[in-house]
Design a protein around this motif. Sequence first.
Motif, PDB file in Angstrom:
ATOM      1  N   GLY A 129       0.833  -1.197   0.000  1.00 36.93           N
ATOM      2  CA  GLY A 129       0.000   0.000   0.000  1.00 36.93           C
ATOM      3  C   GLY A 129       0.865   1.244   0.000  1.00 36.93           C
ATOM      4  N   THR A 177      -3.187  -1.771   0.151  1.00 31.77           N
ATOM      5  CA  THR A 177      -3.481  -2.309  -1.173  1.00 31.77           C
ATOM      6  C   THR A 177      -2.609  -3.536  -1.423  1.00 31.77           C
ATOM      7  N   SER A 178      -2.927  -4.224  -2.494  1.00 32.35           N
ATOM      8  CA  SER A 178      -2.121  -5.364  -2.936  1.00 32.35           C
ATOM      9  C   SER A 178      -1.617  -5.051  -4.336  1.00 32.35           C
ATOM     10  N   SER A 188      -1.448  -9.840  -6.409  1.00 38.46           N
ATOM     11  CA  SER A 188      -2.837 -10.265  -6.600  1.00 38.46           C
ATOM     12  C   SER A 188      -2.922 -11.406  -7.599  1.00 38.46           C
ATOM     13  N   ARG A 218      -7.624  -8.262   1.397  1.00 36.56           N
ATOM     14  CA  ARG A 218      -6.669  -7.264   0.916  1.00 36.56           C
ATOM     15  C   ARG A 218      -6.878  -6.974  -0.575  1.00 36.56           C
ATOM     16  N   SER A 248      -8.008  -3.471  -2.122  1.00 30.57           N
ATOM     17  CA  SER A 248      -7.193  -2.820  -3.137  1.00 30.57           C
ATOM     18  C   SER A 248      -8.050  -2.385  -4.323  1.00 30.57           C
TER      19      SER A 248
END
Length: 271
Positions: free
Chosen positions: A55, A72-73, A78, A118, A122
């Motif tokens: 993040g 965030t991812s 991801s 997460r 995101s």
Amino acid sequence: MKRSNRLVVLTEYFLENPRKHIQLPYFVELCDTTKSSISEDLDIIHEVFQTKGLGYLERTTGAGGGVKYIATSSAESSREFISTLQKKLEDPARILPGGYLYMSDILGDPSMVREIGRVFASCFAHLEIDAIVTVATKGIPLAYATASFLNVPVVIARRDPKVTEGSSVSINYVSGSSRKIQTMVLPKRSLPDGSNVCIIDDFMKAGGTITGIKSLLEEFSATVQAVGVLAEADDEEDERVITDYTSLLKISPVDIQNHHVSVLPGNYQME
């Protein structure tokens, strides 16, 4: 306090309080240091968060200036995580009688659920969200995981009213897949009128349940900012009743005869 100690204290604070705006004097007093030192510390933490795909720190200036952590991812992380989920779900041992797919172990794995939260957080990090809404029962862990990164409360719609939740609003809706009439209930005290909400669920076939939640939320004058589902059914026979949603996985109908199931990435990559 030494810089090494300050970095640990500040990082722990941000990870435990995502999206919480705090003014710099709070950190100055907490770490017994100067504002310029805290500012340098924040630069270091921000750079590491971005490098590690965790993040970033969002800073504001002026009289009310401060900082907040946006969890965030990274796109790469991801994709790797979704690929791991695909491989797990494509295991033929997961196929159950009737063509169902066993997913309860994933929804019960804290590390898996947290990472799913997460990824959702995101996807929706740019939105103003006041609460996460889900329907009992399997969507609950995913809702809490997402809410932990967005730092908002969770609101649970149920099939039956609970006496401990006071007066409730209920609606009847038609399930998109079974075409059966079902009931959904939400306590009046659970959601302030006019809230911006995000709906999270574990699985979507035709979208009847999501449509039901949206209808229920209209009674609270709530605005649905986003819809996230862990997996959607990839079945051309089911006419989708909603189109605006984010899915992490897409599951094709189970081939019972050949004991095979195909799992593809959802539309999250298009966000």
